[in-house]
Design a protein around this motif. Sequence first.
Motif, PDB file in Angstrom:
ATOM      1  N   THR A   1     -24.269 -42.634 -18.183  1.00 18.39           N
ATOM      2  CA  THR A   1     -23.247 -43.673 -18.096  1.00 18.39           C
ATOM      3  C   THR A   1     -23.724 -44.845 -17.243  1.00 18.39           C
ATOM      4  OG1 THR A   1     -21.508 -42.017 -18.338  1.00 18.39           O
ATOM      5  CG2 THR A   1     -20.871 -44.154 -17.461  1.00 18.39           C
ATOM      6  N   GLN A   2     -24.352 -44.536 -16.105  1.00 18.43           N
ATOM      7  CA  GLN A   2     -24.866 -45.600 -15.242  1.00 18.43           C
ATOM      8  C   GLN A   2     -25.945 -46.399 -15.956  1.00 18.43           C
ATOM      9  OE1 GLN A   2     -26.130 -43.723 -11.628  1.00 18.43           O
ATOM     10  NE2 GLN A   2     -24.050 -43.377 -10.894  1.00 18.43           N
ATOM     11  N   LYS A   3     -26.872 -45.715 -16.639  1.00 21.45           N
ATOM     12  CA  LYS A   3     -27.940 -46.397 -17.362  1.00 21.45           C
ATOM     13  C   LYS A   3     -27.357 -47.245 -18.477  1.00 21.45           C
ATOM     14  CE  LYS A   3     -32.265 -47.207 -18.336  1.00 21.45           C
ATOM     15  NZ  LYS A   3     -33.126 -47.995 -17.436  1.00 21.45           N
ATOM     16  N   ALA A   4     -26.363 -46.710 -19.174  1.00 21.45           N
ATOM     17  CA  ALA A   4     -25.735 -47.451 -20.266  1.00 21.45           C
ATOM     18  C   ALA A   4     -25.097 -48.731 -19.754  1.00 21.45           C
ATOM     19  CB  ALA A   4     -24.694 -46.582 -20.963  1.00 21.45           C
ATOM     20  N   ASP A   5     -24.531 -48.696 -18.566  1.00 18.43           N
ATOM     21  CA  ASP A   5     -23.921 -49.894 -17.990  1.00 18.43           C
ATOM     22  C   ASP A   5     -24.961 -50.987 -17.763  1.00 18.43           C
ATOM     23  OD1 ASP A   5     -21.441 -48.743 -17.998  1.00 18.43           O
ATOM     24  OD2 ASP A   5     -21.502 -48.117 -15.892  1.00 18.43           O
ATOM     25  N   VAL A   6     -26.146 -50.593 -17.295  1.00 15.99           N
ATOM     26  CA  VAL A   6     -27.232 -51.553 -17.074  1.00 15.99           C
ATOM     27  C   VAL A   6     -27.679 -52.154 -18.399  1.00 15.99           C
ATOM     28  CG1 VAL A   6     -29.623 -51.821 -16.306  1.00 15.99           C
ATOM     29  CG2 VAL A   6     -28.036 -50.422 -14.975  1.00 15.99           C
ATOM     30  N   ILE A   7     -27.865 -51.298 -19.391  1.00 11.40           N
ATOM     31  CA  ILE A   7     -28.302 -51.748 -20.717  1.00 11.40           C
ATOM     32  C   ILE A   7     -27.265 -52.675 -21.334  1.00 11.40           C
ATOM     33  CG2 ILE A   7     -28.791 -50.961 -23.070  1.00 11.40           C
ATOM     34  CD1 ILE A   7     -31.061 -50.454 -21.072  1.00 11.40           C
ATOM     35  N   LEU A   8     -26.003 -52.339 -21.144  1.00 11.34           N
ATOM     36  CA  LEU A   8     -24.939 -53.165 -21.697  1.00 11.34           C
ATOM     37  C   LEU A   8     -24.973 -54.576 -21.111  1.00 11.34           C
ATOM     38  CD1 LEU A   8     -22.464 -53.423 -23.477  1.00 11.34           C
ATOM     39  CD2 LEU A   8     -21.101 -52.412 -21.640  1.00 11.34           C
TER      40      LEU A   8
ATOM     41  N   ILE B   1     -30.475 -48.625 -38.763  1.00  8.39           N
ATOM     42  CA  ILE B   1     -30.501 -49.854 -37.964  1.00  8.39           C
ATOM     43  C   ILE B   1     -31.922 -50.407 -37.915  1.00  8.39           C
ATOM     44  CG2 ILE B   1     -30.233 -50.770 -35.624  1.00  8.39           C
ATOM     45  CD1 ILE B   1     -27.842 -48.876 -35.300  1.00  8.39           C
ATOM     46  N   CYS B   2     -32.884 -49.518 -37.694  1.00 10.76           N
ATOM     47  CA  CYS B   2     -34.282 -49.954 -37.675  1.00 10.76           C
ATOM     48  C   CYS B   2     -34.743 -50.354 -39.073  1.00 10.76           C
ATOM     49  CB  CYS B   2     -35.164 -48.844 -37.119  1.00 10.76           C
ATOM     50  SG  CYS B   2     -34.842 -48.498 -35.370  1.00 10.76           S
ATOM     51  N   ILE B   3     -34.217 -49.713 -40.083  1.00  8.70           N
ATOM     52  CA  ILE B   3     -34.536 -50.100 -41.462  1.00  8.70           C
ATOM     53  C   ILE B   3     -34.081 -51.532 -41.721  1.00  8.70           C
ATOM     54  CG2 ILE B   3     -33.872 -49.684 -43.875  1.00  8.70           C
ATOM     55  CD1 ILE B   3     -33.910 -46.659 -43.179  1.00  8.70           C
TER      56      ILE B   3
ATOM     57  N   GLY C   1     -11.034 -58.534 -28.561  1.00  8.01           N
ATOM     58  CA  GLY C   1     -10.935 -57.077 -28.712  1.00  8.01           C
ATOM     59  C   GLY C   1     -12.259 -56.422 -29.014  1.00  8.01           C
ATOM     60  N   VAL C   2     -13.338 -56.931 -28.417  1.00 11.42           N
ATOM     61  CA  VAL C   2     -14.676 -56.415 -28.716  1.00 11.42           C
ATOM     62  C   VAL C   2     -14.970 -55.183 -27.868  1.00 11.42           C
ATOM     63  CG1 VAL C   2     -17.142 -56.931 -28.684  1.00 11.42           C
ATOM     64  CG2 VAL C   2     -15.508 -58.703 -29.350  1.00 11.42           C
ATOM     65  N   HIS C   3     -15.520 -54.165 -28.498  1.00 14.49           N
ATOM     66  CA  HIS C   3     -15.972 -52.959 -27.809  1.00 14.49           C
ATOM     67  C   HIS C   3     -17.486 -52.847 -27.965  1.00 14.49           C
ATOM     68  CE1 HIS C   3     -11.881 -51.551 -27.193  1.00 14.49           C
ATOM     69  NE2 HIS C   3     -11.638 -51.800 -28.470  1.00 14.49           N
ATOM     70  N   ALA C   4     -18.144 -52.291 -26.961  1.00 15.25           N
ATOM     71  CA  ALA C   4     -19.592 -52.125 -26.994  1.00 15.25           C
ATOM     72  C   ALA C   4     -19.932 -50.643 -27.000  1.00 15.25           C
ATOM     73  CB  ALA C   4     -20.222 -52.804 -25.783  1.00 15.25           C
ATOM     74  N   TYR C   5     -20.935 -50.271 -27.791  1.00 12.07           N
ATOM     75  CA  TYR C   5     -21.329 -48.875 -27.948  1.00 12.07           C
ATOM     76  C   TYR C   5     -22.827 -48.720 -27.672  1.00 12.07           C
ATOM     77  CZ  TYR C   5     -16.969 -49.160 -30.561  1.00 12.07           C
ATOM     78  OH  TYR C   5     -15.669 -49.410 -30.933  1.00 12.07           O
ATOM     79  N   PRO C   6     -23.213 -48.550 -26.405  1.00  9.94           N
ATOM     80  CA  PRO C   6     -24.632 -48.338 -26.108  1.00  9.94           C
ATOM     81  C   PRO C   6     -25.027 -46.872 -26.312  1.00  9.94           C
ATOM     82  CG  PRO C   6     -23.371 -48.575 -24.079  1.00  9.94           C
ATOM     83  CD  PRO C   6     -22.387 -48.617 -25.202  1.00  9.94           C
ATOM     84  N   SER C   7     -26.187 -46.635 -26.913  1.00 13.10           N
ATOM     85  CA  SER C   7     -26.656 -45.265 -27.119  1.00 13.10           C
ATOM     86  C   SER C   7     -28.176 -45.229 -27.048  1.00 13.10           C
ATOM     87  CB  SER C   7     -26.164 -44.723 -28.468  1.00 13.10           C
ATOM     88  OG  SER C   7     -26.525 -45.601 -29.521  1.00 13.10           O
ATOM     89  N   PHE C   8     -28.713 -44.136 -26.505  1.00 12.51           N
ATOM     90  CA  PHE C   8     -30.148 -44.008 -26.284  1.00 12.51           C
ATOM     91  C   PHE C   8     -30.798 -43.255 -27.434  1.00 12.51           C
ATOM     92  CE2 PHE C   8     -33.759 -41.659 -24.281  1.00 12.51           C
ATOM     93  CZ  PHE C   8     -34.576 -42.773 -24.110  1.00 12.51           C
ATOM     94  N   HIS C   9     -31.974 -43.743 -27.862  1.00 14.39           N
ATOM     95  CA  HIS C   9     -32.637 -43.152 -29.025  1.00 14.39           C
ATOM     96  C   HIS C   9     -34.125 -42.901 -28.797  1.00 14.39           C
ATOM     97  CE1 HIS C   9     -28.983 -43.760 -31.341  1.00 14.39           C
ATOM     98  NE2 HIS C   9     -28.886 -44.914 -30.726  1.00 14.39           N
ATOM     99  N   GLY C  10     -34.476 -42.500 -27.587  1.00 13.69           N
ATOM    100  CA  GLY C  10     -35.838 -42.087 -27.308  1.00 13.69           C
ATOM    101  C   GLY C  10     -36.764 -43.205 -26.891  1.00 13.69           C
ATOM    102  N   PHE C  11     -36.993 -44.132 -27.780  1.00 13.77           N
ATOM    103  CA  PHE C  11     -37.893 -45.250 -27.484  1.00 13.77           C
ATOM    104  C   PHE C  11     -37.118 -46.513 -27.122  1.00 13.77           C
ATOM    105  CE2 PHE C  11     -36.599 -45.957 -31.752  1.00 13.77           C
ATOM    106  CZ  PHE C  11     -36.685 -47.330 -31.974  1.00 13.77           C
ATOM    107  N   ALA C  12     -35.839 -46.538 -27.418  1.00 14.29           N
ATOM    108  CA  ALA C  12     -35.037 -47.747 -27.209  1.00 14.29           C
ATOM    109  C   ALA C  12     -33.561 -47.398 -27.106  1.00 14.29           C
ATOM    110  CB  ALA C  12     -35.257 -48.729 -28.359  1.00 14.29           C
TER     111      ALA C  12
ATOM    112  N   ILE D   1     -29.790 -48.766 -28.350  1.00 11.68           N
ATOM    113  CA  ILE D   1     -29.130 -49.577 -29.366  1.00 11.68           C
ATOM    114  C   ILE D   1     -27.708 -49.848 -28.885  1.00 11.68           C
ATOM    115  CG2 ILE D   1     -28.229 -49.641 -31.727  1.00 11.68           C
ATOM    116  CD1 ILE D   1     -30.658 -47.983 -32.563  1.00 11.68           C
ATOM    117  N   VAL D   2     -27.344 -51.122 -28.855  1.00  7.58           N
ATOM    118  CA  VAL D   2     -25.997 -51.507 -28.424  1.00  7.58           C
ATOM    119  C   VAL D   2     -25.303 -52.197 -29.590  1.00  7.58           C
ATOM    120  CG1 VAL D   2     -24.613 -52.737 -26.729  1.00  7.58           C
ATOM    121  CG2 VAL D   2     -26.861 -51.852 -26.083  1.00  7.58           C
ATOM    122  N   ARG D   3     -24.198 -51.637 -30.014  1.00  8.47           N
ATOM    123  CA  ARG D   3     -23.416 -52.217 -31.111  1.00  8.47           C
ATOM    124  C   ARG D   3     -22.136 -52.822 -30.534  1.00  8.47           C
ATOM    125  NH1 ARG D   3     -23.963 -47.545 -35.808  1.00  8.47           N
ATOM    126  NH2 ARG D   3     -25.656 -46.399 -34.808  1.00  8.47           N
ATOM    127  N   PHE D   4     -21.829 -54.004 -30.997  1.00  3.42           N
ATOM    128  CA  PHE D   4     -20.594 -54.681 -30.602  1.00  3.42           C
ATOM    129  C   PHE D   4     -19.695 -54.771 -31.832  1.00  3.42           C
ATOM    130  CE2 PHE D   4     -23.827 -56.124 -27.673  1.00  3.42           C
ATOM    131  CZ  PHE D   4     -23.187 -56.117 -26.440  1.00  3.42           C
TER     132      PHE D   4
END
Length: 301
Positions: free
Chosen positions: A236-243, A30-32, A261-272, A274-277
């Motif tokens: 989960t709470q943090k992910a809700d804020v990020i979302l 993703i960063c690439i 029918g969109v789903h969101a996938y927030p995930s933490f990666h240390g420095f940031a 990433i939320v995928r829709f």
Amino acid sequence: MIRAFFLLPLFFLITQPGIAIREGTATADICIRRYERSGDFGRLALWHEAAAECLKRISVPMNEIAYDYYERHGYEKWAARAKKEAHEIHKQHQYHRTRAKIAWQKSKTPEPILSAERENIAKFIAVWLPRYPDRFYEFGIYPTFFRKQRIIAEREGDYVKALQLEADAAAMCTAQYEQILIACGRTEYEKHRDAYRQHALRLQHLAQQNPKVLPKEMNEAKQIARSLETQVVSATQKADVILCIAKSDARVKTALKDQTGVHAYPSFHGFAWIVRFANHSRGNIVTAIIDRKTTNVLAVF
């Protein structure tokens, strides 16, 4: 409707262990893509190197641990599969190293920016190193192999084999902590390694007693995992804020307009974060990268 929905990514990891062992590299991609689009060849080179490093530190030892087990226990089909995956991992590693060299040749990125990105990558890898050992019983080789083999053994009334399979699983989890985390200097995970090693020894001892019923210790591995958890803030709470932050971005709103029918996938990666829709008709629609400290949206593509 947009939902924070974590089960679908886990489903893919459960059903496709080959993907699971390369997921750190897939996230680096993703960063690439971000720096390919912006033409920042210095940071592009660094992230190609990060992808290669994830393969070397995580994917290679995980694959070798699995292959060694299949080979020693006569699971020829699974050993052949692991051998094929090892070849694919090697190809990916070479690809990222080659692309990094090409990017470095084009780089004009100032050193202070490169230095800051190296810190981000160090945080990224620190998050990914424990990802699989910590989730050993949730996805990957445990549900796709050990659990299935155990179910067969139980149906046949072979409780000794069922216990031995659970002991082998705990021993493999031990090996992952040893060869991925502790090998990289993460000595704080020695307690995790030791806990699963003791669990494996207990199960082996029970198997030697030739039990006629399954002992309660059979299912204690998840309790071990929970007792070792160190997270303070609810993910989960943090992910809700990020979302909410990602959904509020004008570029994300534009990309999601008229999508259903969109789903969101927030995930933490240390420095940031990433939320995928994504949805079923288009797959991935848009991705947002959000800074961990400032919660500013760093990029949308």
